[in-house]
Design a protein around this motif. Structure first.
Motif, mmCIF file in Angstrom:
data_model
loop_
_atom_site.group_PDB
_atom_site.id
_atom_site.type_symbol
_atom_site.label_atom_id
_atom_site.label_comp_id
_atom_site.label_asym_id
_atom_site.label_seq_id
_atom_site.Cartn_x
_atom_site.Cartn_y
_atom_site.Cartn_z
ATOM 1 N N GLU A 2 0.838 -1.204 0.000
ATOM 2 C CA GLU A 2 0.000 0.000 0.000
ATOM 3 C C GLU A 2 0.870 1.250 0.000
ATOM 4 O O GLU A 2 1.871 1.337 0.701
ATOM 5 N N LYS A 3 0.481 2.220 -0.811
ATOM 6 C CA LYS A 3 1.216 3.490 -0.917
ATOM 7 C C LYS A 3 0.903 4.373 0.287
ATOM 8 O O LYS A 3 -0.196 4.332 0.834
ATOM 9 N N LYS A 5 -0.281 7.490 2.085
ATOM 10 C CA LYS A 5 -1.251 8.542 1.775
ATOM 11 C C LYS A 5 -0.824 9.822 2.490
ATOM 12 O O LYS A 5 -0.486 9.807 3.673
ATOM 13 N N GLU A 61 -1.292 9.786 -2.982
ATOM 14 C CA GLU A 61 -0.321 8.751 -2.654
ATOM 15 C C GLU A 61 1.079 9.155 -3.089
ATOM 16 O O GLU A 61 1.263 9.705 -4.180
ATOM 17 N N VAL A 63 4.300 8.392 -4.796
ATOM 18 C CA VAL A 63 4.642 7.406 -5.827
ATOM 19 C C VAL A 63 6.098 7.467 -6.260
ATOM 20 O O VAL A 63 6.583 6.555 -6.918
ATOM 21 N N TRP A 76 9.262 15.116 -3.260
ATOM 22 C CA TRP A 76 8.363 13.975 -3.304
ATOM 23 C C TRP A 76 7.337 14.186 -4.408
ATOM 24 O O TRP A 76 6.975 15.321 -4.722
ATOM 25 N N GLU A 81 -5.011 8.850 -5.687
ATOM 26 C CA GLU A 81 -5.000 7.468 -5.224
ATOM 27 C C GLU A 81 -5.298 6.512 -6.372
ATOM 28 O O GLU A 81 -6.195 6.756 -7.172
ATOM 29 N N LYS A 84 -1.792 5.528 -11.920
ATOM 30 C CA LYS A 84 -0.468 5.073 -12.359
ATOM 31 C C LYS A 84 0.154 6.160 -13.230
ATOM 32 O O LYS A 84 -0.449 6.582 -14.224
ATOM 33 N N LEU A 108 8.403 4.413 -6.407
ATOM 34 C CA LEU A 108 8.070 3.614 -5.220
ATOM 35 C C LEU A 108 6.995 2.592 -5.526
ATOM 36 O O LEU A 108 6.279 2.694 -6.469
#
Length: 108
Positions: A2-3, A5, A61, A63, A76, A81, A84, A108
């Motif tokens: 899970e990414k 949040k 999220e 990523v 970052w 959510e 892709k 990530l």
């Protein structure tokens, strides 16, 4: 896996022009409570193909991390959510600032 949040406070919304004339093609801000390498709040690009309006806050999220080799802080990358996005798309959308740095992207 899970990414993570995160909530991003936007201080440079989409189309913001900074004092150097850089136009931001993405929303850009910081994550409160996390301190970056410059001893300030952790900076974050908000990059999304579906979320393209200026905003004040954003929840998404983590990523990717952009590691700057010739600077004291990383950036970052946060997206919607379950969205892709590719490394190539991140490169394209962050080039307006990252062109000034020797940086690499860690997905990530």
């Amino acid at each position: 896996m899970e990414k993570l949040k995160l909530n991003v406070t936007v201080d440079r919304p989409l189309n913001f022009v900074d004092r150097f004339g850089n136009v931001y093609p993405v929303n850009y801000g910081f994550i409160s409570g996390i301190i970056g390498g410059d001893s300030e709040q952790q900076d974050a690009y908000i990059i999304s193909k579906t979320f393209t309006e200026p905003v004040d806050t954003f929840r998404g999220e983590l990523v990717a991390i952009i590691h700057r080799h010739n600077d004291n802080e990383d950036k970052w990358v946060v997206t919607s959510e379950n969205e892709k996005i590719s490394e190539d798309y991140i490169l394209k959308m962050t080039h307006f600032l990252e062109k000034y740095f020797d940086s690499e992207i860690e997905m990530l």
